[in-house]
Design an enzyme around this catalytic site. Structure first.
Site, mmCIF file in Angstrom:
data_model
loop_
_atom_site.group_PDB
_atom_site.id
_atom_site.type_symbol
_atom_site.label_atom_id
_atom_site.label_comp_id
_atom_site.label_asym_id
_atom_site.label_seq_id
_atom_site.Cartn_x
_atom_site.Cartn_y
_atom_site.Cartn_z
ATOM 1 N N HIS A 160 0.807 -1.206 0.000
ATOM 2 C CA HIS A 160 0.000 0.000 0.000
ATOM 3 C C HIS A 160 0.842 1.259 0.000
ATOM 4 C CE1 HIS A 160 -3.770 1.777 -0.539
ATOM 5 N NE2 HIS A 160 -3.423 2.722 0.273
ATOM 6 N N HIS B 161 -10.135 0.910 -9.906
ATOM 7 C CA HIS B 161 -9.696 1.853 -8.877
ATOM 8 C C HIS B 161 -8.237 2.251 -9.064
ATOM 9 C CE1 HIS B 161 -8.811 3.673 -5.043
ATOM 10 N NE2 HIS B 161 -7.839 2.813 -4.883
ATOM 11 N N PHE B 162 -7.355 1.251 -9.188
ATOM 12 C CA PHE B 162 -5.946 1.666 -9.210
ATOM 13 C C PHE B 162 -5.532 2.231 -10.559
ATOM 14 C CE2 PHE B 162 -5.310 -3.049 -9.654
ATOM 15 C CZ PHE B 162 -4.670 -3.065 -10.872
ATOM 16 N N HIS B 163 -6.257 1.886 -11.620
ATOM 17 C CA HIS B 163 -5.944 2.566 -12.878
ATOM 18 C C HIS B 163 -6.361 4.032 -12.805
ATOM 19 C CE1 HIS B 163 -5.038 -1.341 -14.646
ATOM 20 N NE2 HIS B 163 -4.502 -0.687 -15.660
ATOM 21 N N TYR C 260 1.854 5.529 -2.256
ATOM 22 C CA TYR C 260 2.157 6.907 -1.846
ATOM 23 C C TYR C 260 3.534 7.331 -2.322
ATOM 24 C CZ TYR C 260 -2.187 6.341 0.391
ATOM 25 O OH TYR C 260 -3.521 6.096 0.581
ATOM 26 N N ARG D 178 -11.495 -10.129 -11.477
ATOM 27 C CA ARG D 178 -10.313 -9.612 -12.169
ATOM 28 C C ARG D 178 -9.369 -10.778 -12.457
ATOM 29 N NH1 ARG D 178 -6.699 -6.972 -7.278
ATOM 30 N NH2 ARG D 178 -5.255 -6.513 -8.949
ATOM 31 N N ARG D 179 -8.309 -10.504 -13.198
ATOM 32 C CA ARG D 179 -7.275 -11.480 -13.549
ATOM 33 C C ARG D 179 -7.844 -12.680 -14.299
ATOM 34 N NH1 ARG D 179 -6.108 -11.285 -7.878
ATOM 35 N NH2 ARG D 179 -4.775 -9.528 -7.421
#
Lengths: 539, 273
Positions: free
Chosen positions: A215, A366-368, A219, A429-430
């Site tokens: 995580h 989300h992470f894209h 950042y 996913r995946r």
């Protein structure tokens, strides 16, 4: 700039070249599993591609970008030649060598374990050694940033560290501590198995160590974008930074809170107790504080710019903003994507809400949106802003730059919004393919086509980025002096605690021990927690 | 200025930051370890300390009133597959294995491990597969009147040596096997995700090999059909996680034949000659 010009250029070019290749792979993945293409006949090719895409986008691009930007900040903000230039080149060499080693191993089909490693799957040792080289190369950067700041402090006793360098060193210290988790996982748990010394692996413990990195690494990716928000955006749009101290508070809060919260990636894993999962979830909520502080401060800085340009009234300043300025466009797009992505992230971090979307396409969306969108678009903006310094060229053509940013924003929204939608419907996913002939899935087929189209737009945007950067030619005249934004209250006294790192690094380490100490110690001491390794890539 | 030192307790930044972080941590821990578990019956069953331990993930027997005791079930296998089983064996082991194999196995499995009967080919078979099957016969987890009698007399070393010998021989191959071209049956290439059927090639070699999954190319058709039928009915049950039983139960008769035909093409080719 003094000495680091070519060094920074090298970092940026390798980062963007890798990015261009990896985005092609990403689009191929979207295409082959969309209804536009039959099922991929060899699912392993799909996972090979996912591994390469993830490894380059998550490790190589942001690490090289943060390193290159960090070296540039060190010279531009501290106004002193970079100390340790040879070491910096050595670090760059390690990163490049590691990238090549990992990439060749992945391409050969010997490491289709995805960039998150997923023990008990075990890949060829060359893949892990490649990743270790990338990380070790970046540790050289961490050390150099610390050394350069220390040298500057000696020369400038009593002077406040420029905000850009303060953020930069925060990012470096954050990365140093963050990468320890994955380093322990790879060196102590995975490599002995991959090298054939052991044949079982403690998969639960490995994943806990990886969550330590997984995580906070986000950042570390985000730091360059935040540095740009505070120290470049207000200057580029003709305003002032509303509060320098707020920037420092946001940076140190990231340092303290981004690290000891990774267990929210393990909500569905059995090996961590529910109590620890809750504590990590609560602390994950805390990282929204520096993000909201930043949004407030930057919007206030934009308002200063709007009012300086004659905007009046409650919304009049918004109209008066320089909307045809590419940095204005980038920060707007970034905030829109940060808003959507951040709101989605609050669902991911909630222990209960996460159950609905865990391991679905929502997470991919989300992470894209938040990394590929909000953060990477600021990487582009930083590259455009700093390019005249690096290439000694005139400012880049604004029309092309704005087109590229628009394409990136539109492409990313078209890619990731359908992912969020089908994630809520439960699409996992995946997956290498979906069976659209099944009546349960058929109504969702259009979303994958939509994402494929979004991905295509992103590919065009990425090609345009490389085209714009590659077309820049140096001219004889030296570029205008590079400046960082000025504060609205230049005489403000910075508290000593916000000018140093000791307190915050101590709090970061302390909180890590409190939040991770027991789960790690327990898993390490329990007997019979190892499972047989599953070697990947055997014919 | 002493009060402004970032390392001094008298600096309000230091004091308040540490107090705030400590408060946040204590409150989070109280909620996560005491308050939230207290509304769950199973967490609070044995008092406060047990509640905290359970929230921390300490391994414990949660409810011990006998109501949860499970009937001892028949184990599917006792073999634990380890990657170390596929390490290259010494020449001694191969030679010793060859001696035993010629004496005890060649009658059905062929002198070179390629069967002329409907017994499975062993030539080039992954060593951990041979080890697992012989161990399972030996302990009664897989049944066959011939094989149980033969395997019962083999020591652990005999078994690993036989496995090493067969692994040293070339694999039986069907005429150019292209797993990723469209001629292979869909279940072999891509499986059927909506029925939870994984592609054969994800485990059985060609694309990827998972420990314990046998090399299937060139196996006799009748053997494959018989095994798939017995896995489907459950008479064969030595797949450790019921992975094959779960695959076959969802396959139609026609699909079973297609898959067996694909892997047995060697035989079909020979008949056509």
């Amino acid at each position: 700039m003094y000495l680091a010009r070519k060094l920074v250029l090298a970092h940026f070019w390798v980062a963007f070249a890798g990015f261009l290749l990896a985005i092609m792979l990403g689009e191929w993945q979207m295409y082959v599993r969309s209804p536009l293409h039959g099922w991929v006949n060899n699912p392993e090719h799909y996972y090979r591609s996912v591994t390469a895409h993830g490894t380059v986008m998550a490790y190589v691009l942001p690490t090289l970008f943060a390193m290159g930007f960090g070296y540039a900040i060190s010279e531009l903000a501290l106004k002193q030649p970079l100390i340790g230039l040879r070491w910096a080149w050595a670090g760059f060499g390690l990163v490049v060598a590691g990238t090549v080693m990992a990439a060749v191993t992945v391409a050969a089909g010997k490491a289709s374990v995805l960039y998150t490693f997923y023990p008990p799957m075990i890949a060829s040792p060359f893949y892990y050694i490649g990743i270790v080289l990338v990380v070790v190369g970046s540790w050289i950067w961490v050390a150099l940033m610390s050394i350069n700041l220390r040298a500057w402090r000696k020369q400038n006793a009593g002077v406040t560290v420029p905000l850009a360098m303060f953020g930069n060193v925060t990012g470096a210290y954050l990365w140093a501590w963050t990468s320890v988790g994955a380093a322990i996982e790879v060196l102590l748990l995975i490599l002995p198995v991959s090298l054939g010394i052991k044949s079982t692996i403690d998969a639960g413990l490995s994943r806990v160590f990886f969550s330590w990195t997984l995580h906070a690494i986000v950042y570390f990716w985000l730091m360059p974008a935040y540095i740009a928000f505070y120290t470049i955006v207000p200057r580029a749009i003709g305003g002032r930074l509303y509060s320098d101290a707020m920037g420092r508070v946001a940076f140190v809060l990231f340092l303290v809170f981004s690290m000891p919260i990774g267990a929210h990636h393990l909500f569905a894993d059995p090996q961590v107790g529910a109590g620890f999962k809750f504590v990590h979830a609560a602390m994950t909520a805390m990282v929204s504080v520096p993000t909201l502080l930043t949004v407030f401060t930057i919007v206030a800085s934009l308002e200063i710019a709007g009012r300086l340009r004659g905007g009046k009234g409650i919304v009049g300043w918004v109209k008066a903003l320089p909307w045809n300025n590419s940095m204005m466009l980038a920060v707007t797009f970034s905030f829109v994507m940060l808003g959507f992505g951040g709101a989605g992230g609050i669902i991911n971090m909630s222990y209960q809400l996460n159950e609905t979307i865990h391991n679905t396409q929502w997470v991919t969306g989300h992470f894209h949106l938040i990394f590929g969108g909000a953060i990477v678009i600021m990487y582009f903006a930083v590259a455009y802003d700093i390019w005249p310094q690096l290439m000694r060229c005139p400012p880049l053509p604004q029309g092309l730059v704005k087109t590229q940013l628009w394409l990136w924003f539109v492409g990313m929204m078209v890619l990731s919004v359908p992912w969020h939608l089908v994630g809520l419907l439960g699409m996992p996913r995946r997956m290498a393919y979906y069976d659209y002939s099944d009546p349960a899935l058929q109504p969702q087929a259009w979303t994958v086509t939509a994402s494929t189209v979004g991905g295509m737009v992103l590919v065009v945007s990425a090609i345009l980025l490389v085209f714009i950067l590659a077309r820049a030619r140096s001219n004889a005249a030296a570029p205008a002096m590079f400046t960082f934004s000025r504060s609205a209250y230049p005489g403000e006294r910075t508290p000593a605690a916000l000018n140093t790192f000791g307190l915050w690094v101590a709090m970061m380490i302390g909180l890590t021990i409190v939040n991770y100490g027991y789960p790690i110690a327990q898993l390490a001491m329990l007997k019979e927690t190892s499972v047989p390794a599953i070697p990947i890539g055997g014919p | 200025m002493r009060d402004d030192s970032p390392y001094s307790w008298s600096n309000p930044w230091v004091r308040w930051s540490i107090v705030a972080l400590a408060t946040l941590t204590v409150v989070s821990f109280l909620i996560g370890f005491v308050l939230l578990p207290s509304v769950q019956r199973d967490y609070r069953a044995d008092g406060l300390w047990a509640t905290i331990c359970r929230a921390a993930g300490v391994p414990a027997k949660w409810i011990d009133d006998g109501s949860l005791s499970m009937e001892p079930r028949q184990m599917s296998t006792e073999v634990i597959l380890l990657p170390s089983m596929i390490e290259t064996a010494s020449k001694d082991a191969v030679g010793r294995g060859a001696t035993i194999a010629v004496q005890q196995c060649s009658m059905c499995h062929g002198a070179q491990g390629v069967s002329e009967t409907n017994a499975p080919n062993l030539s080039g078979q992954y060593p951990e597969v041979v080890i697992k099957q012989l161990e399972d016969y030996k302990r009664g987890h897989r049944t066959s009147s011939f094989m149980q009698a033969l395997a019962g007399n083999l020591s652990d070393r005999d078994i690993t040596d036989i496995a090493a010998y067969y692994n040293s021989l070339p694999k039986a191959r069907t005429a150019p096997a292209r797993y990723d071209d469209e001629s292979a049956p869909p279940l072999v290439r891509v499986g059927d995700p909506m029925r939870n059927i994984a592609p054969c090639i994800a485990c059985h070699g060609g694309i990827d090999h998972k420990l314990g999954a046998p090399w299937l190319e060139g196996m006799p058709r009748e053997y494959l059909l018989a095994q798939l039928a017995s896995l489907r009915s459950g008479t064969r049950h030595n797949d450790s996680h019921a992975q094959m039983r779960n695959m076959v139960r969802r396959m139609s008769e026609k699909e079973i034949e297609q898959v067996a035909d694909f892997y047995a093409r060697r035989e079909a080719a020979r008949e056509g000659r």
